[in-house]
Enzyme design. Structure first.
Site, PDB file in Angstrom:
ATOM      1  CD  GLU A  99      -1.629   2.356   5.299  1.00 19.24           C
ATOM      2  OE1 GLU A  99      -2.489   3.225   5.553  1.00 19.24           O
ATOM      3  OE2 GLU A  99      -1.000   2.322   4.223  1.00 19.24           O
ATOM      4  NE  ARG A 324       1.601  -3.902  -5.637  1.00 20.78           N
ATOM      5  CZ  ARG A 324       0.832  -2.977  -5.076  1.00 20.78           C
ATOM      6  NH1 ARG A 324       1.073  -1.698  -5.310  1.00 20.78           N
ATOM      7  NH2 ARG A 324      -0.164  -3.312  -4.291  1.00 20.78           N
ATOM      8  CE  LYS A 334      -7.504  -0.110   1.566  1.00 22.08           C
ATOM      9  NZ  LYS A 334      -6.094  -0.451   1.459  1.00 22.08           N
TER      10      LYS A 334
END
Length: 627
Positions: A99, A324, A334
């Site tokens: 994204e 992950r 973020k």
């Protein structure tokens, strides 16, 4: 659901392997511990065995060269090999679909290596797809930074695509889904939807009355959403899945919502935008993706992914999930990094103390070292929680064999060698790799050494320079002996050391680095961990209370020898990954080992023609100290 439960249960029981820095299952740790104990016992037995003192005693074997991890090993064996065997379809087509609403971090590097590497290994191709379905969060700078990082890591997309290119196609399929009585327009608020899904007490699930609307009503309402009849959150299109399924990803997920924001690429053409759960699987289908590889937080989404493609009768890719990558001792969120940036705690998203990819790049970490790190860790279904020290260990080994050596003095103090004359010495760029060549360096009667390499009062356990003590200078003709020194009475600092050649001492106990008079002055920044603990988020008062006050130490008057100019001209060091030929790479590709100090790279932001700024990449050894 069974797959999701298995992964959730496994990840909840992870423990730390102190040797590798990985988080693994208790069974895996037990196996590793037993294997290490067996190895230690074998070595102990060998050490205790009688030594052969005869004439035919075997000569010691030469030290073996350090083995380099095969970058393709993660595709040849293990999880990714099994994924391909499950669907041995060629040509392999994969995608990396970020994204564009933020900068990529170290965890994304694994996703890039897995998706691009898997396709490359099998002779296929990979699309870089910008999943740009939320104009409220997207920005042109993120689009550019994402593509730059992919190419920097050494991967070339078959094509850069955009989910927004498919907006009309996606809309048409949404109408088709309504026609199949598998979607409806809902006007419920968040609380009502939460109740329909069982509420906080996990009660019975049910659908709202909107689910019973006719196809004609739903089509009319959906077109009304498209044409601006509703404001954000007043209406959205829901997929009519299976509310009784135990998997929350089947509880009538949203497919479209109203957003009052122009799109970066389509302007004001659309007022409604598809959600990730609707867009992702269909774009995979449009691009003929064979293997849709994603992380395990999407394992429950596999059911809805397959349901939507099957319901619409389109080509069906195969989704599979791997663990992950996360680093401990830092923050990757973020939102949290934004707070650090806005508070002025770091210089920006590219601060070398952060583990954003642009921060790691600016710090000077080579892209090839990151790819090697991912290969070393391997790919399984278990998440990897890796300590920063483990990452730096790989970077250090990579730099050791790929970058030249120079002499740098962080805190210089002059040494006047009273019986020296100016001469020229030939200095190799690497004692281990003759192919790196050598350079000429002036040896001047006044040289500069690091202030930490001199003591006013000697001691037996100290082997560097002190009054009446001898120390070697790297590549210099003779060792030197200090005979006197001068101090600034106001500061108490030594301002000058006087010395003579010690031609009698053939092999001093220690050698130190130096730079000649007239060497270039540079600013050297030593970056340490931004946080004090392994889990900053768990600190009392939050991660901002865990900041390390020594995370950046600046030496404004450091000095570097003249060989730096040739190293800069011959960059990148090394020529690998996205920096694979001369001149391909930013200033951060000017990398070198400062002997006895650390590995450094030029700062690509603050360096100018008149001022060189250096960033420490990693130390020479983990927590190493000098004698």
């Amino acid at each position: 659901m069974a797959d999701a439960d298995m992964v959730a249960e496994a990840t909840a029981k992870l423990v730390l392997d102190d040797v590798t820095g990985e988080m693994v299952s208790k069974n895996e740790l037990k196996k590793r511990t037993q294997k290490r104990a067996k190895k230690a016992a074998t070595e102990k037995a060998r050490a205790a065995a009688p030594k052969d003192t005869g004439a035919n005693k075997a000569k010691p074997k030469p030290k073996q060269e350090e083995t380099v991890t095969d970058p393709d090993v993660i595709f040849k064996t293990g999880f990714l090999d099994e994924v391909f065997k499950e669907r041995p379809m060629k040509p392999v087509v994969t995608r990396f679909p970020p994204e564009p609403n933020g900068y990529l971090h170290i965890g994304h590097a694994k996703a890039i290596c897995v998706n691009f590497g898997f396709a490359r290994y099998h002779g296929g191709k990979t699309f870089l797809r910008m999943d740009d379905t939320n104009p409220e969060a997207e920005d042109e700078k993120y689009f550019m930074a994402i593509e730059e990082m992919v190419r920097w890591l050494g991967f070339t997309p078959e094509k850069v695509t955009y989910s927004s290119d498919n907006f009309q196609k996606l809309y048409d399929l949404a109408e088709k889904l309504i026609g199949l009585e598998k979607a409806y327009v809902c006007h419920c608020n968040d609380e009502e939807i939460k109740a329909q899904r069982g509420g906080e007490n996990h009660g019975p699930r049910f659908r709202c009355a909107h689910a019973d609307q006719t196809v004609e009503t739903n089509l009319g309402e959906f077109r009304g959403m498209r044409d601006g009849k509703y404001k954000p959150r007043e209406a959205f299109l829901r997929m009519k899945q299976d509310i009784e399924d135990g998997n929350p990803q089947m509880w009538d997920l949203a497919a479209y919502r109203v957003l009052d924001k122009p799109h970066h690429r389509t302007g004001s053409k659309w007022r409604i935008y598809p959600t990730y759960d609707f867009t992702h699987c269909l774009c995979d289908s449009f691009e003929s993706i064979t293997h849709s590889l994603c992380t395990t937080e999407f394992i429950q989404s596999r059911v809805s992914y397959e349901w939507l493609n099957k319901t619409l009768g389109v080509y069906e890719p195969m989704q599979r999930e791997y663990g992950r990558l996360s680093l401990t001792g830092t923050v990757l969120s973020k939102r949290k990094i934004m707070k650090l940036v806005e508070s002025g705690i770091v210089r920006g998203w590219d601060d070398p103390r952060l583990y954003t990819l642009i921060g790691i790049k600016r710090r000077g970490v080579p892209p090839g070292a990151i790819v090697e790190f991912v290969s070393e860790l391997g790919v399984t279904t278990a998440p990897s929680f890796i300590q920063i020290a483990r990452f730096e260990q790989t970077v250090r080994r990579y730099l050791e064999r790929t970058v030249p050596r120079l002499m740098l003095v962080l805190d210089p103090v002059p040494v006047v060698i009273e019986d020296a004359e100016e001469l020229e010495v030939d200095v190799p760029f690497s004692p281990k790799n003759p192919e790196m060549g050598s350079h000429k360096l002036k040896f001047t009667p006044t040289v500069y050494i690091d202030r930490s390499d001199f003591r006013e009062v000697d001691s037996k356990d100290y082997f560097r320079l002190a009054p009446n003590k001898t120390v070697g200078l790297l590549q210099a003709p003779y060792p030197i002996k200090a005979v006197s020194f001068s101090k600034d009475e106001a500061t108490g600092l030594v301002t000058e050391i006087r010395a003579v050649f010690d031609k009698e001492t053939k092999k001093p106990k220690t050698y130190i680095q130096w730079v000649p008079s007239g060497s270039r002055q540079v600013e050297a920044r030593i970056h340490n961990s931004l946080f004090k603990s392994e889990k900053p988020e768990d600190a009392e008062g939050g991660y901002l209370n865990d900041l390390n006050p020594e995370s950046e130490v600046i030496y404004p008057n450091a000095m570097i020898e003249s060989g730096f100019d040739e190293v800069k001209a011959r960059a990148p060091w090394p020529e690998a990954a996205g920096e694979d030929k001369l001149g391909k790479g930013g200033l951060e590709s000017v990398r070198f080992q400062a002997m006895r100090v650390a590995y450094f790279a030029m700062d690509s932001v603050d360096s100018t023609d008149s001022k060189i700024v250096l960033n420490r990449i990693v130390s020479l050894k983990e927590d190493a100290g000098k004698n």
